[in-house]
Structures are given as structure tokens and as C-alpha cells.
Motif scaffolding. Structure first.
Motif, PDB file in Angstrom:
ATOM      1  N   VAL A  77      -5.981   5.350   3.173  1.00 42.58           N
ATOM      2  CA  VAL A  77      -5.367   3.972   3.002  1.00 42.58           C
ATOM      3  C   VAL A  77      -6.146   3.225   1.889  1.00 42.58           C
ATOM      4  CG1 VAL A  77      -5.297   1.906   4.277  1.00 42.58           C
ATOM      5  CG2 VAL A  77      -5.020   3.819   5.603  1.00 42.58           C
ATOM      6  N   LEU A  78      -7.530   3.353   1.871  1.00 41.43           N
ATOM      7  CA  LEU A  78      -8.393   2.902   0.804  1.00 41.43           C
ATOM      8  C   LEU A  78      -7.783   3.340  -0.612  1.00 41.43           C
ATOM      9  CD1 LEU A  78     -11.879   2.643   1.986  1.00 41.43           C
ATOM     10  CD2 LEU A  78     -10.373   0.794   2.095  1.00 41.43           C
ATOM     11  N   GLU A  79      -7.511   4.612  -0.711  1.00 41.59           N
ATOM     12  CA  GLU A  79      -7.158   5.374  -1.819  1.00 41.59           C
ATOM     13  C   GLU A  79      -5.546   4.854  -2.267  1.00 41.59           C
ATOM     14  OE1 GLU A  79      -8.214   6.630  -4.406  1.00 41.59           O
ATOM     15  OE2 GLU A  79      -6.363   7.441  -5.077  1.00 41.59           O
ATOM     16  N   MET A  80      -4.946   4.701  -1.329  1.00 41.07           N
ATOM     17  CA  MET A  80      -3.502   3.954  -1.465  1.00 41.07           C
ATOM     18  C   MET A  80      -3.312   2.527  -1.974  1.00 41.07           C
ATOM     19  SD  MET A  80      -0.217   3.603   1.248  1.00 41.07           S
ATOM     20  CE  MET A  80      -1.043   2.861   2.455  1.00 41.07           C
ATOM     21  N   TYR A  81      -4.244   1.884  -1.278  1.00 37.66           N
ATOM     22  CA  TYR A  81      -4.518   0.483  -2.021  1.00 37.66           C
ATOM     23  C   TYR A  81      -4.996   0.533  -3.402  1.00 37.66           C
ATOM     24  CZ  TYR A  81      -2.718  -2.154   1.885  1.00 37.66           C
ATOM     25  OH  TYR A  81      -2.107  -2.924   3.080  1.00 37.66           O
ATOM     26  N   ARG A  82      -5.880   1.376  -3.728  1.00 44.85           N
ATOM     27  CA  ARG A  82      -6.485   1.204  -4.917  1.00 44.85           C
ATOM     28  C   ARG A  82      -5.587   1.843  -6.085  1.00 44.85           C
ATOM     29  NH1 ARG A  82      -7.732   4.169  -8.692  1.00 44.85           N
ATOM     30  NH2 ARG A  82      -6.917   6.266  -7.782  1.00 44.85           N
ATOM     31  N   GLN A  83      -4.554   2.866  -5.580  1.00 41.14           N
ATOM     32  CA  GLN A  83      -3.380   2.984  -6.541  1.00 41.14           C
ATOM     33  C   GLN A  83      -2.351   1.877  -6.639  1.00 41.14           C
ATOM     34  OE1 GLN A  83      -1.265   6.567  -5.624  1.00 41.14           O
ATOM     35  NE2 GLN A  83      -3.206   7.582  -4.853  1.00 41.14           N
ATOM     36  N   ILE A  84      -2.063   0.996  -5.748  1.00 38.23           N
ATOM     37  CA  ILE A  84      -1.096  -0.001  -5.607  1.00 38.23           C
ATOM     38  C   ILE A  84      -1.877  -1.101  -6.410  1.00 38.23           C
ATOM     39  CG2 ILE A  84      -0.183  -1.794  -4.367  1.00 38.23           C
ATOM     40  CD1 ILE A  84      -0.242  -0.057  -2.123  1.00 38.23           C
ATOM     41  N   LEU A  85      -3.000  -1.423  -6.481  1.00 38.05           N
ATOM     42  CA  LEU A  85      -3.892  -2.449  -7.268  1.00 38.05           C
ATOM     43  C   LEU A  85      -3.821  -2.057  -8.653  1.00 38.05           C
ATOM     44  CD1 LEU A  85      -6.349  -4.082  -4.710  1.00 38.05           C
ATOM     45  CD2 LEU A  85      -4.015  -4.513  -5.183  1.00 38.05           C
ATOM     46  N   GLU A  86      -4.222  -0.816  -8.973  1.00 39.35           N
ATOM     47  CA  GLU A  86      -4.192  -0.280 -10.269  1.00 39.35           C
ATOM     48  C   GLU A  86      -2.730  -0.495 -10.912  1.00 39.35           C
ATOM     49  OE1 GLU A  86      -6.609   3.413 -11.259  1.00 39.35           O
ATOM     50  OE2 GLU A  86      -4.423   4.047 -11.591  1.00 39.35           O
ATOM     51  N   GLN A  87      -1.770  -0.209 -10.124  1.00 35.02           N
ATOM     52  CA  GLN A  87      -0.556   0.043 -10.985  1.00 35.02           C
ATOM     53  C   GLN A  87       0.162  -1.236 -10.983  1.00 35.02           C
ATOM     54  OE1 GLN A  87       1.441   3.279  -9.210  1.00 35.02           O
ATOM     55  NE2 GLN A  87       3.327   3.187 -10.073  1.00 35.02           N
ATOM     56  N   PHE A  88       0.115  -2.127  -9.818  1.00 33.27           N
ATOM     57  CA  PHE A  88       0.941  -3.229  -9.860  1.00 33.27           C
ATOM     58  C   PHE A  88      -0.057  -4.544  -9.977  1.00 33.27           C
ATOM     59  CE2 PHE A  88       3.391  -0.031  -7.610  1.00 33.27           C
ATOM     60  CZ  PHE A  88       4.277  -0.119  -8.245  1.00 33.27           C
ATOM     61  N   GLY A  89      -1.201  -4.520  -9.886  1.00 28.27           N
ATOM     62  CA  GLY A  89      -2.251  -5.546  -9.701  1.00 28.27           C
ATOM     63  C   GLY A  89      -2.383  -6.295  -8.687  1.00 28.27           C
ATOM     64  N   THR A  90      -1.443  -6.332  -7.691  1.00 32.68           N
ATOM     65  CA  THR A  90      -1.761  -7.025  -6.335  1.00 32.68           C
ATOM     66  C   THR A  90      -0.720  -6.576  -5.439  1.00 32.68           C
ATOM     67  OG1 THR A  90      -1.868  -9.282  -5.402  1.00 32.68           O
ATOM     68  CG2 THR A  90      -0.387  -9.198  -6.960  1.00 32.68           C
ATOM     69  N   LEU A 127      -5.858  -0.753   9.874  1.00 33.34           N
ATOM     70  CA  LEU A 127      -6.359  -0.505   8.290  1.00 33.34           C
ATOM     71  C   LEU A 127      -5.655  -1.203   7.484  1.00 33.34           C
ATOM     72  CD1 LEU A 127      -7.238   3.224   9.052  1.00 33.34           C
ATOM     73  CD2 LEU A 127      -8.965   1.586   8.645  1.00 33.34           C
ATOM     74  N   CYS A 128      -4.277  -0.983   7.445  1.00 30.62           N
ATOM     75  CA  CYS A 128      -3.594  -1.453   6.334  1.00 30.62           C
ATOM     76  C   CYS A 128      -3.328  -3.064   6.353  1.00 30.62           C
ATOM     77  CB  CYS A 128      -1.911  -0.937   6.587  1.00 30.62           C
ATOM     78  SG  CYS A 128      -1.854   0.872   6.311  1.00 30.62           S
ATOM     79  N   ALA A 129      -3.500  -3.647   7.414  1.00 32.91           N
ATOM     80  CA  ALA A 129      -3.388  -4.936   7.433  1.00 32.91           C
ATOM     81  C   ALA A 129      -4.671  -5.676   6.912  1.00 32.91           C
ATOM     82  CB  ALA A 129      -3.294  -5.364   8.974  1.00 32.91           C
ATOM     83  N   ARG A 130      -5.744  -4.952   7.445  1.00 32.93           N
ATOM     84  CA  ARG A 130      -7.076  -5.323   6.898  1.00 32.93           C
ATOM     85  C   ARG A 130      -7.335  -5.172   5.228  1.00 32.93           C
ATOM     86  NH1 ARG A 130     -12.193  -1.591   7.922  1.00 32.93           N
ATOM     87  NH2 ARG A 130     -11.223  -0.798   6.222  1.00 32.93           N
ATOM     88  N   GLU A 131      -6.642  -4.122   4.670  1.00 32.28           N
ATOM     89  CA  GLU A 131      -6.746  -3.990   3.014  1.00 32.28           C
ATOM     90  C   GLU A 131      -5.879  -5.104   2.555  1.00 32.28           C
ATOM     91  OE1 GLU A 131      -9.116  -2.588   1.810  1.00 32.28           O
ATOM     92  OE2 GLU A 131      -9.682  -2.063   3.866  1.00 32.28           O
ATOM     93  N   ALA A 132      -4.657  -5.232   3.250  1.00 29.09           N
ATOM     94  CA  ALA A 132      -3.790  -6.429   2.760  1.00 29.09           C
ATOM     95  C   ALA A 132      -4.370  -7.574   2.538  1.00 29.09           C
ATOM     96  CB  ALA A 132      -2.492  -6.263   3.468  1.00 29.09           C
ATOM     97  N   ALA A 133      -4.866  -7.850   3.781  1.00 29.32           N
ATOM     98  CA  ALA A 133      -5.538  -9.252   3.916  1.00 29.32           C
ATOM     99  C   ALA A 133      -6.602  -9.695   2.981  1.00 29.32           C
ATOM    100  CB  ALA A 133      -6.044  -9.583   5.438  1.00 29.32           C
ATOM    101  N   ARG A 134      -7.552  -8.480   2.502  1.00 27.44           N
ATOM    102  CA  ARG A 134      -8.546  -8.722   1.746  1.00 27.44           C
ATOM    103  C   ARG A 134      -7.938  -8.937   0.333  1.00 27.44           C
ATOM    104  NH1 ARG A 134     -12.308  -3.512   3.666  1.00 27.44           N
ATOM    105  NH2 ARG A 134     -13.229  -4.537   5.089  1.00 27.44           N
ATOM    106  N   GLU A 135      -6.851  -8.298   0.149  1.00 29.80           N
ATOM    107  CA  GLU A 135      -6.209  -8.636  -1.295  1.00 29.80           C
ATOM    108  C   GLU A 135      -5.547 -10.047  -1.324  1.00 29.80           C
ATOM    109  OE1 GLU A 135      -6.565  -7.610  -4.169  1.00 29.80           O
ATOM    110  OE2 GLU A 135      -4.351  -8.571  -5.103  1.00 29.80           O
ATOM    111  N   PHE A 136      -5.054 -10.232  -0.226  1.00 28.25           N
ATOM    112  CA  PHE A 136      -4.227 -11.628  -0.261  1.00 28.25           C
ATOM    113  C   PHE A 136      -5.395 -12.945  -0.312  1.00 28.25           C
ATOM    114  CE2 PHE A 136      -0.809  -9.798   2.808  1.00 28.25           C
ATOM    115  CZ  PHE A 136      -0.146  -9.231   1.993  1.00 28.25           C
ATOM    116  N   ILE A 137      -6.410 -12.512   0.118  1.00 22.61           N
ATOM    117  CA  ILE A 137      -7.555 -13.789   0.197  1.00 22.61           C
ATOM    118  C   ILE A 137      -7.980 -13.728  -1.131  1.00 22.61           C
ATOM    119  CG2 ILE A 137      -9.972 -14.161   1.218  1.00 22.61           C
ATOM    120  CD1 ILE A 137      -8.812 -13.195   3.756  1.00 22.61           C
ATOM    121  N   ARG A 138      -8.344 -12.567  -1.650  1.00 23.94           N
ATOM    122  CA  ARG A 138      -8.982 -12.317  -2.986  1.00 23.94           C
ATOM    123  C   ARG A 138      -7.916 -13.298  -4.205  1.00 23.94           C
ATOM    124  NH1 ARG A 138      -7.811 -10.412  -7.845  1.00 23.94           N
ATOM    125  NH2 ARG A 138      -5.864  -9.658  -7.163  1.00 23.94           N
ATOM    126  N   ARG A 139      -6.825 -12.936  -3.965  1.00 22.73           N
ATOM    127  CA  ARG A 139      -5.893 -13.496  -5.057  1.00 22.73           C
ATOM    128  C   ARG A 139      -5.489 -15.041  -4.659  1.00 22.73           C
ATOM    129  NH1 ARG A 139      -1.213 -13.577  -3.525  1.00 22.73           N
ATOM    130  NH2 ARG A 139      -0.868 -11.610  -2.710  1.00 22.73           N
TER     131      ARG A 139
END
Ligand code: BGC
Length: 272
Positions: A77-90, A127-139
Motif C-alpha cells: 500500500v505504501l509503495e502504491m501511494y508513493r507511485q501515485i504521489l510521484e506520478q500525479f503529485g497528490t 491502510l488505504c484510508a490512512r494513507e489517503a488521509a495523510r495526503e489530504f491533510i498534508r495538501r
């Protein structure tokens, strides 16, 4: 064939749909793409299924990519989010859809069957919601894109409400999804993150093919559906697109049952 909509409510938004290589997930991926989102089609094992969904989306003029990850595994899951953020920014939208059944009579259910379903259907959503929430809060909120900092849609089931003999693992996972959704809705609201669930009824997909593929099975199933038709993945896709859009900006912490009335206890129509 599906076409991109004229009024695109999800333009400039990045959406992740887990378990999108078939069934409800593919219907949701297509509906979000038709509404303008760039869709990450997550899959665990069917690369060909995911590529087919990506092709259907790009053929209709939409944007999509496939990314593999088993949502029950934290490192993946962490690796998938890393790829998403790398490719699309958010990321703006998560549809926590990946789920499965391993049915067994309660007294015969193995720990493995129990654990597997809980791992994918419940821990995967965590796991997927936690990573999404971290990114939503960051942005934070980007007002030109959406009123919310992010939207999380959990795929639940009528079985977050209706007990289901022979499916103790599955019903337990969906009951868990219900309180996970409501708890994080309460916790994340101050960050302008909207969290809701969709509770599908019987939707024609591979997960329940036995329940609709013969005329006898379909007739029996219809006795549970007051609206008298079996659902299609597109029925859930439409609901997900609305829940992801600002049209539902004040909808928060609910399960939207999309079930042709399955949760109306149709057994009581002429009884009780
Ligand atoms: C299950 C299906 C079932 C439907 C209605 C869904 O959550 O995955 O197998 O047909 O609920 O009972």
C-alpha cells in the motif's frame, strides 16, 4: 460504450479505486473517469483485467493507469501511494473498494478463511484510508478543485446491516467497515475530509455469479429485491461519482444503500 460526460464534476482530481480490475470497482473507475477524474485502477492479481479497464477509459477519452498492490499488505500500500504521489503529485478521491468472499458454514470456517477476508476487506480499507488521509491533510483544501480536502468512499454492503448465515467473516468485515467509516468521518471532518460508504445490494459481478447466473437463482434473488431487478456495476459507479463530487458536499458519515430496496426487509411484505 460509455462516454465522458459534458459536465465533469471531478475535473483535475486524482482518484484511486482499489480492486478495480473487475466487478463494482471497474464500474466505479469508469464512472469517475467519465466525470473527469484521472483514475488509478488498482488490482491485486488481474493485470489483464486492470489493463482492460484502463483501455475502456482511455478509449472513451478519459485518463487512467493501472497499479498493482495487495491492499492487505502495508508495504505494498505504501509503495502504491508513493507511485501515485510521484506520478500525479497528490490524490483527491479514494474509493476503498477491494473486497472478497470466502464463504463457509460457521462451524467449518478455518482461521485462514476468517483472516483472509478480514485482512482484505477491513485492514485493506484501514491502510488505504490512512494513507489517503495523510495526503489530504498534508495538501489541504484546493478551493479551485473541490470544497473538501479529500473524499473517502468505503465500499460496504447491505451486510453491514443484514446478518448473513454462511458468511460470518464477510458480514463481520462489513460491520467493521461501517464503524471504521463513521469513526474516521468523525475524526477527519475538521480537516475537511469527507468520508462515506456505499452499501451495494446484489450487483451482477463475479463475486456472486451463483446468485444470478441461472434463471432459478435469479428468480430467488429477486424475492429479496423490492425494485425487482439485479443491480449493475454502473448503479454503484453513479452513486460513487456523486459522493465524490461537491454536489454531496454536506453528506458526511453515512452509508448510502444502493440496493433496490434489499434493506427494506422484503420478507415482511406479506408476513409478520
Ligand atoms: C455480496 C454479494 C451479495 C450481496 C447481497 C454483497 O455484499 O458480496 O455476494 O449478493 O451482498 O446479498
Amino acid at each position: 460504450m460509455m462516454k465522458v460526460l459534458e459536465k465533469q464534476r471531478l475535473q483535475n482530481q486524482i482518484a484511486l479505486v482499489t480492486g478495480a480490475s473487475s466487478g463494482i470497482g471497474s464500474g466505479v473507475a469508469k464512472a469517475l473517469a467519465a466525470d473527469g477524474a484521472t483514475v488509478v485502477v488498482n488490482y491485486a492479481s488481474s493485470a489483464s483485467g486492470a489493463e482492460k479497464v484502463v483501455k475502456e477509459i482511455t478509449d472513451m477519452g478519459g485518463k487512467a493507469v493501472a497499479i498493482r498492490a495487495d491492499v492487505s499488505k502495508e508495504d505494498q500500500v505504501l509503495e502504491m501511494y508513493r507511485q501515485i504521489l510521484e506520478q500525479f503529485g497528490t490524490l483527491h478521491i479514494l474509493v476503498n473498494n477491494a473486497g472478497l468472499q470466502k464463504d463457509a458454514a460457521f462451524v467449518d470456517m478455518t482461521l485462514e478463511q476468517w483472516q483472509y477476508v478480514l485482512d482484505v476487506n477491513l485492514t485493506g480499507q484501514f491502510l488505504c484510508a490512512r494513507e489517503a488521509a495523510r495526503e489530504f491533510i498534508r495538501r489541504g483544501v484546493q478551493p479551485e478543485i473541490s470544497k473538501a480536502a479529500g473524499k473517502i468512499i468505503c465500499m460496504s454492503s447491505v451486510h453491514e446491516l443484514i446478518p448473513w448465515a454462511g458468511h460470518a467473516n464477510y458480514a463481520t468485515s462489513k460491520g467493521g467497515v461501517m464503524l471504521l467509516m463513521k469513526t474516521i468521518a468523525q475524526e477527519l471532518a475538521p480537516h475537511k475530509i469527507r468520508v462515506n460508504s456505499i452499501g451495494p445490494g446484489a450487483i451482477k459481478t463475479p463475486i456472486n455469479h451463483e446468485a444470478w447466473e441461472t434463471p432459478e437463482a435469479a428468480a430467488k434473488l429477486l424475492t429479496l429485491i423490492p425494485y425487482n431487478r439485479i443491480g449493475e456495476p454502473a448503479d454503484i459507479g453513479e452513486a460513487a461519482a456523486w459522493l465524490a463530487s461537491d454536489e454531496s458536499d454536506y453528506v458526511h458519515g453515512i452509508t448510502l444503500f444502493v440496493d433496490g430496496g434489499m434493506t427494506l426487509f422484503p420478507g415482511f411484505t406479506a408476513n409478520g
